[in-house]
Each structure stands twice: as structure tokens, then as C-alpha cells.
Design a protein around this motif. Sequence first.
Motif, short mmCIF file in Angstrom:
data_model
loop_
_atom_site.label_atom_id
_atom_site.label_comp_id
_atom_site.label_asym_id
_atom_site.label_seq_id
_atom_site.Cartn_x
_atom_site.Cartn_y
_atom_site.Cartn_z
N UNK A 1 -8.65 5.72 9.03
CA UNK A 1 -8.65 4.36 7.83
C UNK A 1 -7.17 3.53 7.99
N UNK B 1 0.97 -0.99 -0.64
CA UNK B 1 0.04 0.29 -0.19
C UNK B 1 0.85 1.07 -0.09
N UNK B 2 2.45 0.85 -0.20
CA UNK B 2 3.09 2.33 -0.08
C UNK B 2 4.09 2.72 -1.35
N UNK C 1 1.00 -2.80 7.46
CA UNK C 1 2.25 -3.20 6.72
C UNK C 1 3.58 -3.59 7.97
N UNK D 1 -3.65 6.19 6.92
CA UNK D 1 -3.69 6.90 5.71
C UNK D 1 -3.65 8.53 5.51
N UNK E 1 -3.43 1.18 7.80
CA UNK E 1 -3.45 0.59 7.15
C UNK E 1 -2.62 -0.37 7.70
N UNK F 1 8.18 7.85 1.43
CA UNK F 1 7.12 6.40 1.09
C UNK F 1 5.99 7.38 1.67
N UNK F 2 5.36 6.74 0.73
CA UNK F 2 3.70 7.66 1.05
C UNK F 2 2.72 6.30 1.42
N UNK F 3 2.04 6.04 2.07
CA UNK F 3 1.35 5.44 2.54
C UNK F 3 -0.49 5.70 1.42
N UNK F 4 -1.03 4.43 0.99
CA UNK F 4 -2.17 4.89 0.14
C UNK F 4 -2.92 3.95 1.08
N UNK F 5 -4.62 4.46 0.19
CA UNK F 5 -5.58 3.82 0.43
C UNK F 5 -5.69 2.22 -0.63
N UNK G 1 6.30 2.39 8.18
CA UNK G 1 5.98 2.10 6.79
C UNK G 1 7.39 2.25 6.48
N UNK G 2 8.22 2.63 6.54
CA UNK G 2 10.07 3.32 5.93
C UNK G 2 10.70 3.62 6.48
#
Lengths: 475, 476
Positions: B424, A161-162, B428, B408, B426, A175-179, B117-118
Motif C-alpha cells: 500500500x 496519514x503521518x 504526502x 506503509x 500513501x 515520523x511514521x506513516x499510518x494507513x 514524509x518527514x
Amino acid sequence: MPPFAGSMNPSQDSHEPKLESNSIITINVGGQLFQTTKQTLALAGPKSFLSTISDDRSFSFSSSQPHVPFFDRDPELFSIFLSLLRTGNLPSTAKAFDLQDLIFEAHFYGIESVLLNSISNPSQFEPFTLEKSMLLPLNGRETPSSISTTPFGSVHVAHGSKITSFDWSLTRKWTVLTRFAAVDSLVALSPVLAAAGATDFSGLQIIDLQKGFVRKILNWDNSTKSGSTVQAIGNSNEFLFTSFESSRRNSNSVMVYDLLGDFRPVIEIAQNEIYGAEIDSAVPATKLNWVSSYNLLMTSGFHSGPSGVSGNIKLWDIKSGKVAWEVKENVDCFSDVTVSDNLSAMFKVGVNSGEVFFIDLRSLSSDKSWVCLGDDRKMMNVKKEGLGCKIENHGNQVFCSKGGDLELWSEVLVDASTKTQDWLGDRVFRRNLMGKSKDRGGSKITNLSFGGNKMFITRKDEQFVEVWQSSARGF
Amino acid sequence: MECWDPNNVPETLPNGRIKLNVGGKLFETTASTVRSGGSESLLAALSNRSAGNSLSDSVFIDRDPEIFSVLLSLLRSNRLPTTARRFSKQELLDESLYYGIDSVFRTAISPPPLSGIDASLVSTIKPASDGVVSAFTAAADDGSILIAHAGQISNYDCSLVHSSSIRTHLDVISSIRRVWPDITAVGSEAAAGLHFYNSSSGRHLGSAHWTDPSDPRIYKSRAVAISDSPDSVFASFDCKHGENTILIIDKSTLKIVSELGRQSGNAAKSSVPGKLTWTPEMNILVGSAVTCGAFGYAGYIRLWDPRSGEVVWETSEPGSGRSSRFGDPFADVDVDSDESTLAKVCSKSGDLAVADMRKLGDDPWIYLEDPSTGMRRVGSSWEESVVHCYRKQLFVGRTKGLEVWSRTEEREFDGGEKECGFGEYRRNYVDKVEDAERGMIRRIEGGGNRLFVCRENVEGIEVWESSNFSGTVSVL
């Protein structure tokens, strides 16, 4: 070092070393004196304040009391930039520094574009000397699902999702998070902007990759009033093309958006509704390829059923929204297809044979058929050797992945008399296997992209992006 | 001097130029650059002294010119040049301390905001001896960490350089908390009392013991969990027979002030809190206990008002409340004091739930769902897992790896309306498969944009950071 800066500029008429004294400029950077000419500094471009020094008369020696402009910066880095401006190339002493430092300092002087041009210029792309040179590691466990590049070599990588973006120097990342659960199609619109979509998520998202927010969501209003999933994205300089399929999978379409006019819809082409039993209309386009020299959009889609793989390739005139040319694929359907502007030809890799085929676009007629560039007996193969093969073109070459290997196809220019003499065909394409023997093989190639002077590859189950470039051009 | 400066030329004012002779090498810079290191710094003082003099005079400093050029670049551009790699962090820190610009240096080397996430593993802190860490704390939130290992306390500063180690009288330290910059409170599951040590000199400064003149059974009680507020230290104590309480200790005198939440300890619902957190925004003390037995997990979460000693809210699982998840008690709980939320991880389903501490009721839990199917848990056996909230993210350590739940970004709507609730999330993975093979994650803590991870019976502590550097690997 050339004795005078005039040699840099061909438009300069005076090539004699005798220069007027007032064109010499002295600058003090961090305590060290540098002497150069107006002309050299002018090469920094209008955005840089270095060029304004040369415009300002008070800097010159002609005034009675010379004032030496002072910059409170590192003199060693400045000397590198001065060499860069003088010769257009980075001196080898630059290797003592990190590219990161050079970029940051170039940003201060406003000459980032000069640096970019000397390191990552698309004109320096040399397909025959490309070799695997770097890996861009990705954090987390997902493998890249799609990648996209800008002309100067910034690359966006979707994994899970990234989306991770690397700048043109490949030294910095965000890095960004998407839906999306996974991004299936991604197109870079700029180093900080990308269009992303997924086959299981409604809407095309225009994402600001630096700030990490969705700038716009584009939806296709279909007659079933269900969601619109994204099957493929393509772009030209002016337009953004998106292949949508309704969530109920009973209609599909290609939307054309204006890239310069805030993504305003321009035209809807290739609209299909499934009323009858015609299988072809149920196949959404899964690849969009703009052919700028013909002003045509190539769409291709295929369907795999019990009777084998069938598909279609269409070339659309987006002004009228009509099909200019199409071919239906029943025997040895493509597993991937690409249209090369420079070669004026369309290339496919057959799903059964795994061989590369081409069609000359210079004289398109309805009865044109594929010319096999390999063993055409394999067309009736039942093994599906070409499954998952990718084919892309860049510059004058065509790149075709077969499993973990990469083939490079180039055209050999032969004059007509030799062709008949040597029993060569109308057009001669020859293949090479890319990379040194140690770099061959490996996991299956899943994405291929080109930007700057580099080629980017992702492979199945590997959490990094491979960068191929000519070693002579590496920083 | 006449002004020749065109408007768009930055930092080139001719006045205030300074020449420095550092170890024989001449540097020329401006007073504003030199002062950017802070008005108190040695460099600023030198610049003031030479302000009246003409340009030709330079100030001589008898230090290494190479390191100075790195620090000058730092002052000029607010960024450490990569030539700094030639020197060790310690050298650079010492030298910046000499010039009085260590605050600029510390800011330059501190990691960027932690984004789960990173994030990547940047180093593993390994004490020289007895490397298995029994407890640690990163509560100073400057990226520094205190590690307790086999009775020793090792202090690693914000650049993760080892600064001191002291030996305590305890053989095992099971809880540790920095209560003042140089005073550390430690407790042991094997010995009685809460002990205060000076973390630089190693002196034992005092101790707190739970005693009750009316009850002779209350003796040799052990300190289990420690937390602190700006003026008090909270520590939970339990006795051999299970009775337990929380003592409130005045921070300035290190003396016991009051007691709260005393309970018998004869059931899971009344066992000693294994985790204590004080939330500054609401002035609430959150305690939680989890026990694991043959029939699975059981535990409670209780919120006290430390001024009155009253219980504000409590829940226990399995059992109380109108829980929508029957038979799925939590395995770990954490408090996000910045956002006033509670987070729990369920022992059976592995699900994650959050609750708003301002709106606690019968069943305040909102279970987080992740639409990505690739990571869904299979099987339904009890699993040990830990949860930690840091920088609006939830980090969960499981047997299969370290995962992060992040929100997000909200879409920028015209009216600026925001979704209420938790938005929401997510999920990871932070780590890779090979990282998870090193061992079970026992504890996670964030501090100074670093994530510290301690694994069961593995030496050292892993440090995870985010970075904007791509970290390319050459394969030529």
C-alpha cells in the motif's frame, strides 16, 4: 553549592558538616578530578552506575591504596550533572550546552530520569504563568488533526496519514506513516506507543511510533458484521476506552480494553442498536473522559439536525456497565465537555451561547442542571457562537478555547460567610484570557493538550504545534 | 593493577589510559576511545607509542584544544556534540583530517535515512556565478554533488562544502556523470562529443565521438544521456538529422568499445534516449525517451542487454502493449535499480505506476492508488511532471509541489507472511505551498540520504534531508 550532600535528603539525621572520611568519593572524569559523597551519588538512582560506585567499598579512601574511578567522558558535562545531583536543579551553566547533549550524556550515566524531573516535571505546571514560547514545526502540508501527550511531556501529533512524535525534551522527533487518510483520534500510551483511529477507517490501531509498525488492531464485532470505525479514544491508568460505530452507522458501542493485559477486551458498555426512530441511540460517543476519583467514565455525543443540536452526557460505572448519571441536552447543547477530577465538576461550553457551564459532581442527582458562568440569556442564541470551542481541564484549572483565544477558568476558594455577604454563588469560578496581547487571536484552536509543565495547542491551517510554558522553567 | 571494575561500569578499564596535552590543555582518555577513530589514525599511533609509559607522561600535540575537545567527544560517544556548532564544518573536517579520524567525522555529519514524509529543506547550494544549474549528478551516493552551470563544473563534497570548480570548453553542459572519483563525463546539447574532465585539476582527458566511416552524415553528434557501470560508460548520441545510438565506452581506457540500439530517429518511437540507467542487479541498460508536442506526450522505454546488444523488452506510449490507460502516455520514467522496478508518471491523469522489471509483459504497470481524497488531481490537461525513485520511495515533482509516495509498514504478522506486489502506498507532500511557488521542478535526484531538487530557471539546487531534530522555533 551546599557543603554536604546530607542537606538534600531530609531522612538523613546527621546534619553536622563533619563527615566520615570514607563517604567522600573522588572520581576522575576525562582527566578532571571531582570529589563528592556517597549520598550525592546515591541520588542518581539505582539504575545508574554512579550509585553503584558508592556501594563499592574499594572506591573509598578507607582502603590503603585509593583507586580513583576513571570515566572517559566530558568533564564539563559531568560537573553539571554533579550539581544537578547535589541540588536537584540544573545549574545555570547548563545553559551553555544544548539540551540534546545533556540528555545524551545523562543517558550514558543512567540519570535521565533525574534530568527529566528537573526540566519537565508535571508538578511544575503553572497555569497562570504559561506563555507561548515555542513552535514545533511539522514537515509536509497537512495540519495537525489530533495531538496527545504523556504525563512527562512527550507529544504525538497526527497530521494527514503521518504521526510525528516529539520526546519529552521536544528536541528529537520521529515520523511514521499510518494507513489512515487522517487520524481523527489519538491517545498516547507511552512515549513510543499510541492508539489511533479514524472515523472513516475500520479498527483501532496500536502503533509503535519508534519502529513504525502496527502492534495490534482492535475491532468491535457488531451485529451487522460491518467494519467498526473509531469515534473517540480515552484512557485511564488501567484501561483503554474506545467508542466504535459500525460502518453502516446503525450501531455503536464503547469497548473497554485492559491496558496492562495486552489489550484484552474487558467489557462492552453503551451499546446502541437503531431499531426505532429514537435519535439518541444513533449518536456515538465522541468524547471519553475517565474520572478516576469517582471510577466513572464520561461519554458524550451530539447530533446536529434541522431542529438544532442535541446530545447526551453519561457517566458509566464500568464494573457493572450501567449508567450512573446522565443528562440530555436539548437547549444550548454542549460543543465540548470535560470532567475535572480535582475540581469535582463537569464543565461544558454551550454551542449556542459560547458560554462555560458547570455541574457540581459532589452531589449528583437527576435534577441537577448546568450553572452558567456567563451570560445565560445567550442560551437562546441562534448564532451558534460556541461552535468548535474546545474545553479541557488540567490540574485545578479548566481551559476553554473560543476561536483563536484561550480562556483559563479557576476556582476561587471563598468561605461560606463571605459568599452570602458578597452574593456569590455556591462555587466561584473566574476567568482569565491567556497569553500576551500579541499571542491572542490567531486561527481557531483545534486541539489542546497538556503534558509535563507544558500546554500544547494546534490551530486550523497551521503546520506546527504551539508550546506554552512558564518562561522561568524553560531550559 | 588490581581490578576494581564492577561489571556494570562501562569503559573504565584502568589500563590503557592516555593523557594528551593538546595546545596546553590536558585531556585524559582511554586507548580504546582513541583507537575507535581507526587504527590508521594519528591518535591511534600516538596511543601505541605511549602504551608502555606510565600515566604521568602525556603526549603533546600542538593543535587547538577547543576543536580537539569536540572531536574527543565525538570519539567517546560517536556523536557530534552541539558545541561543534561554534566551528565551521570545514574547520572540523580539516582538524579531523589532521588527527586521521575524518571517516568518523563524516559518518557523524551524514544525514539519517531519507524519509520523504518527514523531510525539510536544509539548504540551497548556489554557485557563486551563473547560478542556474544546467545539469547535476549525485551518483557517488555519499551526499556529494557535481553541479554543471554555464560550462563550469562545481564539486560539493559530502558535507556540501564547495571543494572545487573547473571550467570546461563547453558553453552549456546538458548531461553530467561522475565515472571515476576524479573523472567526470560531460555532454552538451550545443556541442559535439562526450568529454572527460579531471574534476580536481580541470584537465580535459579525452573525448568520445560517434563516427561511422560508411555514413558521412554521422558527424558532430551530441551526447544526450550518460550512465555507467563499474567497467563501462554508456552514452546516447544523436546527430543533426535525428539518427541516434548508444556508445559503450571502456572506463579504464576511455575508448569506444561498441555500439547498440542504433535507430533512425524519424519518429517519437526512435528518438534519442534522454535518460539512461544501468541496473547492477540485472545488468540491464534502461533507456527512455519522452517528447512533448501539440498532441501531447509520446515516448518509449527500452531495455537492452549490454553484452549482446539485444532489446530485452520495450514499450512505447501511446501505442504498443495492452495498456489499460489509453491516451494517458507517460511524462517521465525512472528506474529503481535497488528494487528492479520501473516507475512512470502519466501525463494526463498524473497517476503513478510501477512495474517489476523481472516480470515485464504486455502491460506490467500497476497503478498506485491513494485513498486520501484531499490530494486528488482535478482537471485533465497535460502536465509536466518528473519522477524519481530513491530509498524505496517515489518522489514526484509537479507544478503543485513535490510529493512522495511511501509504503506503509507491513504489520508484523506471526508467520512473517508478506503481501506480494507493491503493498500500500500513501501520498504526502514533501514541501509546503510556498516552496512550490519558487518554480517548476525540472529534476530530482537522491544521493547520500539527500534529495536534490532543481527548479526551472531558479538559481541553485535545493537540498532536502530528514532529521531527528525537532527544530523548535522560539517565539518568546
